[in-house]
Design an enzyme around this catalytic site. Structure first.
Site, mmCIF file in Angstrom:
data_model
loop_
_atom_site.group_PDB
_atom_site.id
_atom_site.type_symbol
_atom_site.label_atom_id
_atom_site.label_comp_id
_atom_site.label_asym_id
_atom_site.label_seq_id
_atom_site.Cartn_x
_atom_site.Cartn_y
_atom_site.Cartn_z
ATOM 1 N N THR A 135 -30.518 5.013 88.102
ATOM 2 C CA THR A 135 -30.994 3.667 88.449
ATOM 3 C C THR A 135 -30.093 3.011 89.492
ATOM 4 O O THR A 135 -28.874 3.145 89.452
ATOM 5 C CB THR A 135 -31.032 2.808 87.176
ATOM 6 O OG1 THR A 135 -31.967 3.397 86.288
ATOM 7 C CG2 THR A 135 -31.452 1.384 87.481
ATOM 8 N N ILE A 166 -25.213 1.746 84.259
ATOM 9 C CA ILE A 166 -24.830 3.101 83.878
ATOM 10 C C ILE A 166 -23.974 3.065 82.603
ATOM 11 O O ILE A 166 -22.803 2.673 82.636
ATOM 12 C CB ILE A 166 -24.055 3.797 85.026
ATOM 13 C CG1 ILE A 166 -24.829 3.669 86.342
ATOM 14 C CG2 ILE A 166 -23.795 5.261 84.659
ATOM 15 C CD1 ILE A 166 -26.260 4.182 86.315
ATOM 16 N N ALA A 245 -33.554 12.165 76.176
ATOM 17 C CA ALA A 245 -32.951 10.908 75.728
ATOM 18 C C ALA A 245 -34.007 10.036 75.049
ATOM 19 O O ALA A 245 -33.752 9.411 74.013
ATOM 20 C CB ALA A 245 -32.324 10.187 76.910
ATOM 21 N N GLU A 366 -34.525 3.680 79.816
ATOM 22 C CA GLU A 366 -35.159 4.995 79.590
ATOM 23 C C GLU A 366 -36.677 4.893 79.712
ATOM 24 O O GLU A 366 -37.423 5.448 78.909
ATOM 25 C CB GLU A 366 -34.810 5.542 78.209
ATOM 26 C CG GLU A 366 -33.335 5.534 77.908
ATOM 27 C CD GLU A 366 -32.628 6.768 78.414
ATOM 28 O OE1 GLU A 366 -33.312 7.729 78.785
ATOM 29 O OE2 GLU A 366 -31.398 6.746 78.442
#
Lengths: 390, 251
Positions: A135, A166, A245, A366
């Site tokens: 991202t 992050i 994830a 996510e």
């Protein structure tokens, strides 16, 4: 009172002994180490380093990966680990998700033999922490238009650009960074201390306060040629990490919801109003029964997609559905649980407000809730609606 | 050489116990665990093994479900697992006979167990076993170390910590102390899964487990705690004083 995880449909009976033992090990650890300390960690805005060490010692990082010192557990076991960690706090589960699914997995699947040998054993032990840079400040749901660039300078690569949101960034020893090389998305391993790389922490979060969130900044960052992940090109790389994830999140959300349900049930049984426990009132029972119903459905979704991960018959859209549904369910349950707790629900004596605030992030990261709807919309109709372009 | 550690599977100390037909309803117990004092014995047995005193042989006596505590012991380092499979309820002498036969079979010269089990609290297994095996017995210890054939154990005595020296063979029963239990890890759990369990019946051990001399006639729940009484305002003081004097007998 001891924690009794809600398991209305006896999912427990579907687990192997090994899966149950791993689940209980993590549950005990969360009980002993996370729950007594989580509020302090949130207040201080830190992920305690001893948690990294102890999670590493339990040997649960990169749970479903095999070889290179990784645990080689089933996806069901990985899900259970996420469930128990997130019953403690979404930030703790985030640490493990990012390390296992977003940093170890791409090295394990797309890395060279040397890269696997170099990083995976240390990462499985928690001695090396990884993060995942996809991202960017201006590109969240639309990572394909990322700005971060890599240039081949003959003897090395030169990275320029910035990543944002992050998890683990500032505490990471290595970052798996996705950047465009000659217009094509490729994965690179950047190590702490590489020239031109910095990872300042983002402060001021009202959510995931016990998790480290950072920017990754690359200013003429020079990395050796052997740090490119050789075996993947394009968005498939980061998306395959995200599938794993997201799978973990679908279980983790169940853990957070179980925690909120438990707290609501106990509170409703002990809180007396109008001369009776509020659990005896129909409106409260209706809420508790709704929670039970939604958690049970979420558990069955998570279990079934876990089985499909284990036998390889899954499709990404099924993971989108499980992530989206379970996080949405958990967030609603956190809110409803807060409601049952009345004013007490905002205090850190109870876990519900913390879970609620955490789950607002989990709903967005996510793949946002809406993006997962669009993934399913495309699956149903065959028409993509992410962009106006045909 | 070697340490036998005796593990009893009991309802978890947090489990709700249901009674049905004058008997504990086992189906109401959702979680079974290793009896907590036995866990301290296990931890100390593993420490002794790490200091070089042979293998750890974990032994349990009970129905099929009790095998779980052996696997849990293997996950933290037990080397050999013996399950004495019994279905009916046994009296203490029978349990001691079975366990001592298994200890003999294992060849261990040190036996460790909890000072009492969390369900029956009778505290008879350790001393009874020592008596039937002809081993020495030191009770209520919190730590043991070995130098050759001599063990020294720490226990809480009447005036502080006592250091007791004893020759092998011997039985130690464990109290809590400041022993920290180790956590299992995934590697241990995966190894434990592969470790075989020697399942033995009383017949295999040559013990007659058919006629208990002591049998439990019935179980019942302890009486429900009476709800507290609430008094508001200074006018209730005489009533409170009266109750403290007449009912509670505290003044």
């Amino acid at each position: 009172m001891a924690y009794e995880a809600l398991d209305f449909y006896d999912i427990d009976s579907l687990l192997t002994e090994e899966e149950r033992m791993v689940r209980d090990m993590v549950r005990d650890w969360v009980e002993d180490r996370v729950l007594p300390n989580i509020e302090d960690a949130c207040r201080d805005g830190v992920f305690p380093d001893e948690w990294r060490v102890e999670i590493g010692e339990m040997g649960i990082l990169g749970a479903p990966l095999k070889g290179y010192g990784c645990p080689g557990l089933s996806y069901i076991a990985y899900g259970l680990i996420c469930q128990e960690l997130e019953r403690g706090d979404s930030g703790v589960r985030s640490f493990a998700s990012v390390q296992g699914s977003l940093a170890m997995y791409p090295i394990w699947d797309f890395g060279s033999e040397e890269q696997k040998e170099k990083y995976l054993p240390g990462m499985a032990k928690g001695d090396l922490v990884g993060c995942f840079g996809l991202t960017e400040p201006d590109y969240g749901s639309n990572p394909g238009d990322m700005i971060t660039r890599a240039e081949d300078k003959g003897g090395h690569f030169l990275l320029n650009g910035a990543k944002m949101w992050i998890t683990n960034g500032t505490i990471a020893d290595l970052a798996v960074v996705w950047a465009k090389l000659e217009g094509e998305i490729r994965g690179f391993i950047v190590e702490k201390g590489d020239e031109g790389f910095s990872a300042p922490e983002m402060k001021g979060k009202h959510s995931l306060k016990a998790s480290v969130t950072s920017e990754l900044v690359f200013q003429d960052c020079k990395i050796p040629k052997d740090r490119i992940l050789p075996d993947v090109k394009g968005l498939r790389g980061p998306f395959s990490c995200l599938n794993n994830a997201r799978f973990g999140i679908s279980w983790g959300a169940v853990g957070a919801a179980q925690s909120c349900f438990n707290s609501a049930r106990e509170y409703a049984l002990s809180r007396i109003q109008f001369g009776h426990p509020i659990a005896s009132f129909q409106l409260v029972q209706n809420k508790l029964s709704w929670m039970l119903r939604e958690i049970t459905k979420g558990q069955l979704l998570a279990y079934h997609i876990g089985k499909k991960k284990d036998d390889g018959s899954w499709i990404p859209e099924q993971i989108s559905l499980a992530k989206m549904n379970n996080v949405d369910m958990a967030l609603e349950i956190a809110r409803m649980s807060r409601d049952i707790h009345g004013a007490n629900g905002i205090l850190d004596e109870y876990p519900v407000m913390r879970h609620m605030a955490n789950l607002e992030s989990v709903k967005t990261y996510e793949g946002t809730h809406d993006i997962h709807n669009l993934i399913l919309g495309r699956h149903i109709t065959g028409i993509q609606s992410f962009t106006r372009e045909p | 050489m070697g340490v036998a550690v005796l593990l009893k599977q009991v309802p978890d100390t947090t489990a709700k116990i249901g009674i049905s037909g004058g008997r504990v309803d086992e189906s109401s117990i959702t979680k079974w665990s290793i009896s907590p004092y036995d866990e301290y014995a296990l931890e100390n047995a593993i420490k002794l093994k790490e200091s070089g005193h042979g293998d750890v042989v974990a032994i349990t006596c009970g129905p099929a479900r009790a095998a779980k505590c052996l696997t849990e012991a293997a996950a933290v380092g037990a080397d050999r697992l013996i399950h004495i499979l019994t279905e009916s309820s046994l009296d203490s002498i029978q349990v001691q006979s079975l366990l001592s036969a298994a200890v003999k079979e294992s060849g261990c010269d040190v036996v460790m167990c909890g000072k009492q089990a969390a369900d029956t609290n009778s505290g008879s297994t350790g001393p009874g076993l020592a008596s039937s095996l002809g081993f020495s017995c030191v009770g209520g210890v919190t730590g043991v170390s070995m130098e050759g054939d001599v063990a020294s154990a720490t226990r809480l005595g009447p005036s502080g910590l006592e250091e007791v020296e004893v020759g092998v063979p011997c039985v130690f029963t464990f109290d809590k102390g400041d022993t920290e239990l180790r956590r299992p890890n995934v590697r241990g759990i995966m190894m434990a899964k592969k470790k075989p369990i020697d399942s033995l019946t009383p017949d295999d051990l040559g013990v007659d487990a058919s006629n208990s001399k002591v049998s439990i006639k019935s179980h019942s729940s302890p009486p429900k705690k009476q709800p507290g009484q609430k008094f508001v305002g200074s006018e209730s003081v005489p009533e409170v004083v009266n109750k403290l004097r007449e009912e509670a007998n505290v003044i």
